[in-house]
Design an enzyme around this catalytic site. Structure first.
Site, mmCIF file in Angstrom:
data_model
loop_
_atom_site.group_PDB
_atom_site.id
_atom_site.type_symbol
_atom_site.label_atom_id
_atom_site.label_comp_id
_atom_site.label_asym_id
_atom_site.label_seq_id
_atom_site.Cartn_x
_atom_site.Cartn_y
_atom_site.Cartn_z
ATOM 1 N N TYR A 214 -6.897 -5.271 53.130
ATOM 2 C CA TYR A 214 -6.552 -5.587 54.514
ATOM 3 C C TYR A 214 -5.197 -6.284 54.577
ATOM 4 O O TYR A 214 -4.309 -5.891 55.338
ATOM 5 C CB TYR A 214 -7.644 -6.470 55.119
ATOM 6 C CG TYR A 214 -7.344 -7.016 56.490
ATOM 7 C CD1 TYR A 214 -7.068 -6.176 57.563
ATOM 8 C CD2 TYR A 214 -7.373 -8.391 56.717
ATOM 9 C CE1 TYR A 214 -6.823 -6.695 58.825
ATOM 10 C CE2 TYR A 214 -7.129 -8.915 57.975
ATOM 11 C CZ TYR A 214 -6.853 -8.062 59.030
ATOM 12 O OH TYR A 214 -6.599 -8.584 60.279
ATOM 13 N N LYS B 286 -1.378 -4.883 56.038
ATOM 14 C CA LYS B 286 -0.557 -5.636 56.993
ATOM 15 C C LYS B 286 0.823 -5.937 56.408
ATOM 16 O O LYS B 286 1.835 -5.931 57.125
ATOM 17 C CB LYS B 286 -1.265 -6.925 57.384
ATOM 18 C CG LYS B 286 -2.534 -6.717 58.186
ATOM 19 C CD LYS B 286 -2.239 -6.074 59.530
ATOM 20 C CE LYS B 286 -3.464 -5.993 60.412
ATOM 21 N NZ LYS B 286 -3.151 -5.437 61.748
#
Length: 302
Positions: free
Chosen positions: A136, A140
Site C-alpha cells: 500500500y 502511494k
C-alpha cells in the site's frame, strides 16, 4: 473555483466536499460508490480506471483543481497486489493524465504514513523508506514519484499528502487500518469486537478524518507552497497505541464491549507536520480525546 474530488463518497472525501462547498466552491464527486454526503453537489458514479472518461470529464468541467482520494487500502493491497497496482498506481496516472490534458495544474494526492515502513523514528518528509514498507505504501510512493515528474515535465503543481493513521470510526470501502479502527470504535455499541491486522502494542501517529480532510482542502487552494510533499497528522497526543485507543473508547463508552486484537503490522514513526503548518497553514483541530468522544457519541446516537 470548480474542484473535482475522486473518492468523494468516502469518509475523508465527504468531509472535503462539505468543506469546499461551504467555502463557496463548486464541487463534483467522482466515485464508484453512491455519494451520501450532506453537501448538495453533483455526483458522478465512475471508476478511476476509466482513463478516457476521466479525461472527457476534466476537459469540459472547468476545474481549477483535483483532489484525488480514490484508493485501495492497506490489507486489500497485500491480498490483491495486481489490483492494488491497477487502482493505486494506474488509477493515479489516469487522474494525473486527465488533469494534464485539461490544463489543471493543481492535483492533490492522498498518501500514507505506511510509505515510511516499520520505524520508531521522528519522520520528516525526507526520511528514508524502510525495506519492509507495505505494498500500500509503495503504491502511494510510486504515485508521488509520478506526480513529481508531471510537475517537472508539464509545469504542474501536484501536492502529495502523507496522512497518519486515519481515525473516523465509520466503515471504509476496503480492508486496512481504517477498517480496523472502525471495528475498534464499534465496541462503543456494547458489542464484543475482534480488531484484525494489528496488535494492541503497535504505535501509530493518528489523524482524525476531519483534520485530514481540512488539510486536503487547504492543499487544493494553497497558492504557492515551496514544497510538494507534506506530512499530515494529529498533535503529539495522537501518537499512541491501539491498546490505549481502546482505553479511550471505554472511557467515553463505559458499557463498551470487549476489544480483542488479532494480527500485527508493525509500528510507525512520529510524523513531523511543521512543513504543512508553515506552507499550508495546517494545524490539527482535534485532540485524540476529542476525536474519540465525537466518534463514540455518533456511534451511540445511531
Amino acid at each position: 473555483m470548480q474542484i473535482l474530488v475522486t473518492g468523494g463518497s468516502g469518509n475523508i472525501g465527504k468531509e472535503v466536499v462539505r468543506m469546499l462547498h461551504d467555502q463557496g466552491h463548486g464541487v463534483v464527486v467522482y466515485d464508484k460508490a453512491a455519494y451520501a454526503g450532506t453537501a448538495p453537489v453533483e455526483a458522478i458514479i465512475g471508476d478511476i480506471a476509466e482513463r478516457e472518461r476521466l479525461a472527457a470529464l476534466t476537459a469540459k468541467g472547468g476545474f481549477g483543481a483535483v483532489v484525488h482520494l480514490a484508493s485501495m487500502l492497506q490489507f486489500g493491497c497485500e491480498a490483491e497486489p495486481a489490483e492494488a497496482i491497477e487502482v493505486n498506481v494506474a488509477g493515479t496516472v489516469n487522474v494525473l493524465e486527465a488533469a494534464r490534458r485539461a490544463g489543471i495544474a493543481r492535483v492533490v494526492l492522498a498518501g500514507t504514513l505506511a510509505t515510511y515502513g516499520t520505524t520508531d523514528a521522528h519522520l520528516r518528509e525526507e526520511a528514508p523508506i524502510q525495506a519492509d514498507a507495505p505494498l500500500y505504501g509503495l503504491t502511494k510512493l510510486i504515485g508521488e514519484s509520478v506526480a513529481r515528474r508531471y510537475n517537472a515535465l508539464f509545469a504542474m503543481n501536484c501536492l502529495c499528502l502523507r496522512f497518519g493513521a486515519v481515525l473516523s470510526g465509520q466503515p471504509v470501502a476496503s480492508p486496512g487500518v481504517a477498517a480496523a479502527l472502525a471495528t475498534l470504535c464499534g465496541a462503543a455499541t456494547g458489542k464484543d469486537v475482534t480488531v484484525k491486522g494489528v496488535a494492541p502494542c503497535e504505535r501509530r501517529h493518528f489523524v482524525y478524518f476531519k483534520d485530514a480532510a481540512r488539510a486536503a482542502a487547504m492543499a487544493a487552494l494553497a497558492e504557492k507552497p515551496e514544497h510538494t510533499l507534506f506530512n499530515i497528522a494529529g498533535g503529539s497526543d495522537c501518537v499512541t497505541t491501539f491498546g490505549d485507543l481502546a482505553g479511550l473508547v471505554r472511557k467515553h463508552a463505559p458499557g463498551a464491549g470487549k476489544i480483542e486484537f488479532e494480527g500485527r503490522s508493525g509500528d510507525r514513526g512520529t510524523m513531523d507536520t511543521s512543513r504543512a503548518e508553515r506552507e499550508l497553514g495546517y494545524k490539527p483541530a482535534y485532540t485524540m480525546d476529542e476525536a474519540i468522544s465525537e466518534i463514540v457519541a455518533r456511534i451511540r446516537s445511531a
